[in-house]
Design a protein around this motif. Structure first.
Motif, PDB file in Angstrom:
ATOM      1  N   THR A  73      -2.696  -8.603  -3.629  1.00 50.23           N
ATOM      2  CA  THR A  73      -2.840  -7.724  -2.463  1.00 50.23           C
ATOM      3  C   THR A  73      -4.290  -7.413  -2.096  1.00 50.23           C
ATOM      4  O   THR A  73      -4.598  -6.325  -1.650  1.00 50.23           O
ATOM      5  CB  THR A  73      -2.005  -6.428  -2.620  1.00 50.23           C
ATOM      6  OG1 THR A  73      -2.432  -5.675  -3.744  1.00 50.23           O
ATOM      7  CG2 THR A  73      -0.524  -6.756  -2.751  1.00 50.23           C
ATOM      8  N   ILE A  77       0.184   2.795   3.821  1.00 46.66           N
ATOM      9  CA  ILE A  77      -1.013   2.382   3.086  1.00 46.66           C
ATOM     10  C   ILE A  77      -1.230   3.205   1.819  1.00 46.66           C
ATOM     11  O   ILE A  77      -1.284   4.432   1.863  1.00 46.66           O
ATOM     12  CB  ILE A  77      -2.259   2.536   3.977  1.00 46.66           C
ATOM     13  CG1 ILE A  77      -2.053   1.812   5.299  1.00 46.66           C
ATOM     14  CG2 ILE A  77      -3.505   2.050   3.246  1.00 46.66           C
ATOM     15  CD1 ILE A  77      -2.983   2.300   6.384  1.00 46.66           C
ATOM     16  N   GLU A  78      -1.371   2.502   0.727  1.00 52.03           N
ATOM     17  CA  GLU A  78      -1.874   3.072  -0.521  1.00 52.03           C
ATOM     18  C   GLU A  78      -2.805   2.030  -1.097  1.00 52.03           C
ATOM     19  O   GLU A  78      -2.443   0.846  -1.177  1.00 52.03           O
ATOM     20  CB  GLU A  78      -0.726   3.364  -1.487  1.00 52.03           C
ATOM     21  CG  GLU A  78      -1.168   4.046  -2.762  1.00 52.03           C
ATOM     22  CD  GLU A  78       0.001   4.334  -3.707  1.00 52.03           C
ATOM     23  OE1 GLU A  78      -0.285   4.508  -4.904  1.00 52.03           O
ATOM     24  OE2 GLU A  78       1.167   4.361  -3.269  1.00 52.03           O
ATOM     25  N   HIS A  79      -4.016   2.431  -1.465  1.00 51.22           N
ATOM     26  CA  HIS A  79      -4.988   1.441  -1.927  1.00 51.22           C
ATOM     27  C   HIS A  79      -5.976   2.042  -2.903  1.00 51.22           C
ATOM     28  O   HIS A  79      -6.102   3.259  -3.019  1.00 51.22           O
ATOM     29  CB  HIS A  79      -5.748   0.846  -0.740  1.00 51.22           C
ATOM     30  CG  HIS A  79      -6.635   1.816  -0.023  1.00 51.22           C
ATOM     31  ND1 HIS A  79      -7.908   2.119  -0.457  1.00 51.22           N
ATOM     32  CD2 HIS A  79      -6.429   2.562   1.082  1.00 51.22           C
ATOM     33  CE1 HIS A  79      -8.456   3.000   0.360  1.00 51.22           C
ATOM     34  NE2 HIS A  79      -7.579   3.294   1.300  1.00 51.22           N
ATOM     35  N   ALA A 108      -6.430   5.786   4.841  1.00 57.03           N
ATOM     36  CA  ALA A 108      -5.127   5.754   4.181  1.00 57.03           C
ATOM     37  C   ALA A 108      -3.990   6.193   5.103  1.00 57.03           C
ATOM     38  O   ALA A 108      -2.840   6.196   4.682  1.00 57.03           O
ATOM     39  CB  ALA A 108      -5.158   6.627   2.931  1.00 57.03           C
ATOM     40  N   PHE A 135      -4.859  -3.306  -2.049  1.00 53.61           N
ATOM     41  CA  PHE A 135      -3.806  -2.546  -1.397  1.00 53.61           C
ATOM     42  C   PHE A 135      -2.585  -2.556  -2.310  1.00 53.61           C
ATOM     43  O   PHE A 135      -2.077  -3.618  -2.665  1.00 53.61           O
ATOM     44  CB  PHE A 135      -3.474  -3.141  -0.027  1.00 53.61           C
ATOM     45  CG  PHE A 135      -4.596  -2.957   0.944  1.00 53.61           C
ATOM     46  CD1 PHE A 135      -4.689  -1.809   1.708  1.00 53.61           C
ATOM     47  CD2 PHE A 135      -5.584  -3.915   1.069  1.00 53.61           C
ATOM     48  CE1 PHE A 135      -5.745  -1.614   2.579  1.00 53.61           C
ATOM     49  CE2 PHE A 135      -6.642  -3.737   1.942  1.00 53.61           C
ATOM     50  CZ  PHE A 135      -6.719  -2.584   2.696  1.00 53.61           C
ATOM     51  N   ALA A 153       1.085  -1.696   1.700  1.00 54.74           N
ATOM     52  CA  ALA A 153       0.573  -1.717   3.071  1.00 54.74           C
ATOM     53  C   ALA A 153       1.325  -2.779   3.865  1.00 54.74           C
ATOM     54  O   ALA A 153       1.814  -3.757   3.301  1.00 54.74           O
ATOM     55  CB  ALA A 153      -0.927  -2.008   3.117  1.00 54.74           C
ATOM     56  N   CYS A 166       1.764  -5.919   1.543  1.00 57.93           N
ATOM     57  CA  CYS A 166       1.294  -5.726   0.175  1.00 57.93           C
ATOM     58  C   CYS A 166       2.378  -4.930  -0.544  1.00 57.93           C
ATOM     59  O   CYS A 166       2.681  -3.800  -0.152  1.00 57.93           O
ATOM     60  CB  CYS A 166      -0.031  -4.973   0.170  1.00 57.93           C
ATOM     61  SG  CYS A 166      -1.315  -5.823   1.119  1.00 57.93           S
ATOM     62  N   SER A 179       1.370  -3.684  -5.343  1.00 57.99           N
ATOM     63  CA  SER A 179       0.250  -4.371  -6.003  1.00 57.99           C
ATOM     64  C   SER A 179       0.692  -5.535  -6.886  1.00 57.99           C
ATOM     65  O   SER A 179      -0.077  -6.023  -7.700  1.00 57.99           O
ATOM     66  CB  SER A 179      -0.623  -3.399  -6.803  1.00 57.99           C
ATOM     67  OG  SER A 179       0.038  -2.892  -7.925  1.00 57.99           O
TER      68      SER A 179
END
Length: 151
Positions: free
Chosen positions: A15, A38-40, A48, A69, A72, A117, A120
């Motif tokens: 990702t 979105i989480e990254h 975010a 990411f 996402a 994504c 992960s």
């Protein structure tokens, strides 16, 4: 055809959108993007919240920062075209359609394609042109067709 990349020996982690776009031989600047769910990792380098971003700004963010990411959805929209009003943003986390819908299409009807994504641990490609998918499979031979029966 849609693809999934997981259990891959060719990359150190999943990702990373810079690697994905490079493998597809696509230029982020050729599209406008709606990015959602979105989480990254990567601190403040990338917003975010669900948002629109120009392809040039996305390209710069990916080039200048090492962002992984976790979750996402990157929805590619024709560059310079009208940006649709988003009533229900595309999402990855909890979306069972990836595993159950044999006719899976991008979640935004206006999207040319989407890159997802997934936790992960996987990258899902939906609705991409065949040439881009071939390039991706050439770079990542472990990529396989996303099938509705997959879990």
């Amino acid at each position: 055809m849609n693809l999934i990349l997981e259990d891959c020996a060719q990359i150190p982690y999943f990702t990373n959108m810079r690697w994905v776009l490079d493998a597809l031989e696509l230029n982020a600047g050729d599209f406008d993007w709606f990015v959602s769910d979105i989480e990254h990792t990567g601190g403040d380098a990338f917003c975010a919240e669900d948002h629109w971003i120009s392809g040039n700004d996305l390209e710069r963010a990916l080039r200048d920062n090492d962002i992984q990411f976790i979750w996402a959805v990157f929805s590619a929209i024709p560059k310079g075209g009208p940006r649709p009003v988003i009533h229900e943003p595309p999402y990855a986390d909890g979306n069972t359609a990836f595993w159950s819908d044999p006719s899976l299409r991008p979640q935004l009807t206006e999207a040319l394609f989407e890159v997802v994504c997934w936790d992960s641990s996987a990258t899902i490609l939906v609705g991409l042109p065949e040439a881009a998918l071939r390039q991706f499979c050439h770079r990542f031979p472990d990529a396989k067709e996303l099938r509705a029966t997959q879990s």
